[in-house]
Design an enzyme around this catalytic site. Structure first.
Site, PDB file in Angstrom:
ATOM      1  N   VAL A 153      53.505 -18.185  38.045  1.00 19.41           N
ATOM      2  CA  VAL A 153      53.171 -17.433  36.929  1.00 19.41           C
ATOM      3  C   VAL A 153      53.589 -18.380  35.705  1.00 19.41           C
ATOM      4  CG1 VAL A 153      53.296 -16.049  37.861  1.00 19.41           C
ATOM      5  CG2 VAL A 153      55.330 -16.535  37.005  1.00 19.41           C
ATOM      6  N   TYR A 163      69.071 -12.599  35.300  1.00 23.69           N
ATOM      7  CA  TYR A 163      68.289 -11.045  35.636  1.00 23.69           C
ATOM      8  C   TYR A 163      68.999 -10.297  34.225  1.00 23.69           C
ATOM      9  CZ  TYR A 163      65.934  -8.308  38.975  1.00 23.69           C
ATOM     10  OH  TYR A 163      65.099  -7.533  39.349  1.00 23.69           O
ATOM     11  N   THR A 169      64.149  -5.468  50.508  1.00 18.83           N
ATOM     12  CA  THR A 169      63.931  -7.190  50.238  1.00 18.83           C
ATOM     13  C   THR A 169      64.891  -8.323  51.090  1.00 18.83           C
ATOM     14  OG1 THR A 169      63.679  -7.668  47.790  1.00 18.83           O
ATOM     15  CG2 THR A 169      62.576  -6.020  48.035  1.00 18.83           C
ATOM     16  N   PRO A 170      63.932  -9.333  51.348  1.00 18.90           N
ATOM     17  CA  PRO A 170      64.742 -10.748  50.926  1.00 18.90           C
ATOM     18  C   PRO A 170      65.499 -11.206  50.002  1.00 18.90           C
ATOM     19  CG  PRO A 170      62.515 -11.056  52.299  1.00 18.90           C
ATOM     20  CD  PRO A 170      62.508  -9.357  51.400  1.00 18.90           C
ATOM     21  N   SER A 212      55.486 -10.925  49.626  1.00 18.80           N
ATOM     22  CA  SER A 212      56.342 -10.128  50.226  1.00 18.80           C
ATOM     23  C   SER A 212      57.751  -9.132  49.537  1.00 18.80           C
ATOM     24  CB  SER A 212      57.743 -11.198  50.909  1.00 18.80           C
ATOM     25  OG  SER A 212      58.520 -12.081  49.853  1.00 18.80           O
TER      26      SER A 212
END
Length: 267
Positions: A64, A157, A192-193, A15
Site C-alpha cells: 500500500v 502507531y 488478531t495476530p 487475516s
C-alpha cells in the site's frame, strides 16, 4: 443481515480484521477485492470466502505504500469487478516493541507511519476520483483509541492513527455536497495476530467480536451513518442503533485543541 451491492476493496484482507470484513461484506452481497502484500495467504483467504459465501472475490497483491503497485491494483479491481463503491483502509503495522520514541528503530518507526498514512492516502487518491465522478461511494479508515490519545510506548502507531484521522476529516470536507463520505472507525480490541503480539494486551480476556466491526462497516456501506462523515466511531462503545439515529453537531467526534479557558486566544 442487510443486503448490500457493489464492489468493496479491503486492504490488509489476508487475516485479522481485514479478512473478517471481506467475508462479512461478501456474505451481504458485495463483490470483494482483498489487497495485501502476502499473496499466498491472501489468495487462500479470498478463495475460502468465495466458497463460503458464493460471492465474487479477487485477491490483489500490492504494497500500500508503493504508488505504482496501488494504482495497478485498483486498475485490476476495476477491470475484474468494476468501480469500487466501498474502500476500507485497514492495512497497517504496529511498533515492533514497547519502547519510548528515542529508543525505536527509525526505519521501522517510519514504516509503521507510512503503512497507515501513505497507504491510506494512495488508496484514496486512486479510488476516490471515480467515486466523485459517479457520485457514489464510502471510505472507511480503520482508526484506534490511539488516534485520540497517544500511548508513549506505541508512538509510531499513535502518530499514524492520528494522521489518518485528520486525513479523513480533510477528505470528508472536500467531499461535502456529494454522495461520497469518509469515516473513522475504531474497531475496539479485536483478537488478531497483531493485537495478541502486543504486550499491552497480555492476559486480556475481553475482545471485540469481528462481527461487530462488520456490522458497523455494513451500515456505513448502506448509507445509514452518513451524518458521521468525517467523524470518529468506536465499535464496542458506540451503539449502532443510536449512531443511526443521532446527528452529531459542531466538532463532535473530531480532533480539536481544548482551550485552557475562555481567555485562551485559541478558544
Amino acid at each position: 443481515m442487510a443486503d448490500l451491492s457493489g464492489v468493496a476493496l479491503v486492504t490488509g484482507a489476508g487475516s485479522g480484521i481485514g479478512r473478517a470484513l471481506a467475508e462479512g461484506l461478501a456474505a451481504r452481497g458485495m463483490a470483494v477485492a482483498g489487497l495485501a502484500r502476502t499473496g499466498d495467504r491472501l489468495r487462500t483467504a479470498m478463495d475460502e470466502i468465495a466458497a463460503t459465501t458464493g460471492a465474487r472475490t479477487l485477491a490483489v497483491t500490492a504494497d500500500v505504500t508503493d504508488r505504482a503497485q496501488v494504482e495497478a491494483a485498483v486498475a485490476e479491481v476495476t477491470e475484474q469487478l468494476g468501480r469500487v463503491d466501498l474502500l476500507v483502509n485497514n492495512a497497517g503495522q504496529v511498533d515492533a516493541a514497547e519502547e519510548p520514541l528515542w529508543e525505536t528503530d527509525p526505519d521501522q518507526w517510519w514504516e509503521v507511519v507510512s503503512t497507515h498514512v501513505r497507504g491510506g492516502f494512495l488508496l484514496c487518491r486512486a479510488v476516490v476520483p471515480w467515486m466523485v465522478l459517479r457520485n457514489r461511494g464510502r471510505i472507511v479508515n480503520i482508526a484506534s483509541g490511539m488516534s485520540l490519545r497517544a500511548r508513549p510506548e506505541y508512538s509510531a502507531y499513535s502518530v499514524a492513527k492520528t494522521g489518518l484521522m485528520r486525513m479523513t476529516e480533510a477528505l470528508a470536507g472536500a467531499l461535502e455536497g456529494t454522495d461520497v463520505h469518509a469515516f473513522d472507525l475504531a474497531p475496539g480490541v479485536v483478537r488478531t495476530p497483531m493485537t495478541e503480539a502486543m504486550p499491552m494486551h497480555a492476559g486480556r480476556t475481553e475482545w471485540t467480536h469481528p462481527a461487530q466491526v462488520v456490522e458497523f462497516v455494513a451500515a456505513i456501506a448502506a448509507g445509514e451513518l452518513d451524518a458521521w462523515s468525517g467523524r470518529f466511531l468506536r465499535v464496542g462503545a458506540d451503539d449502532l442503533d443510536d449512531a443511526r439515529a443521532r446527528v452529531p453537531e459542531d466538532a463532535a467526534r473530531q480532533l480539536r485543541l481544548r482551550p485552557y479557558g475562555d481567555d485562551d486566544p485559541l478558544a
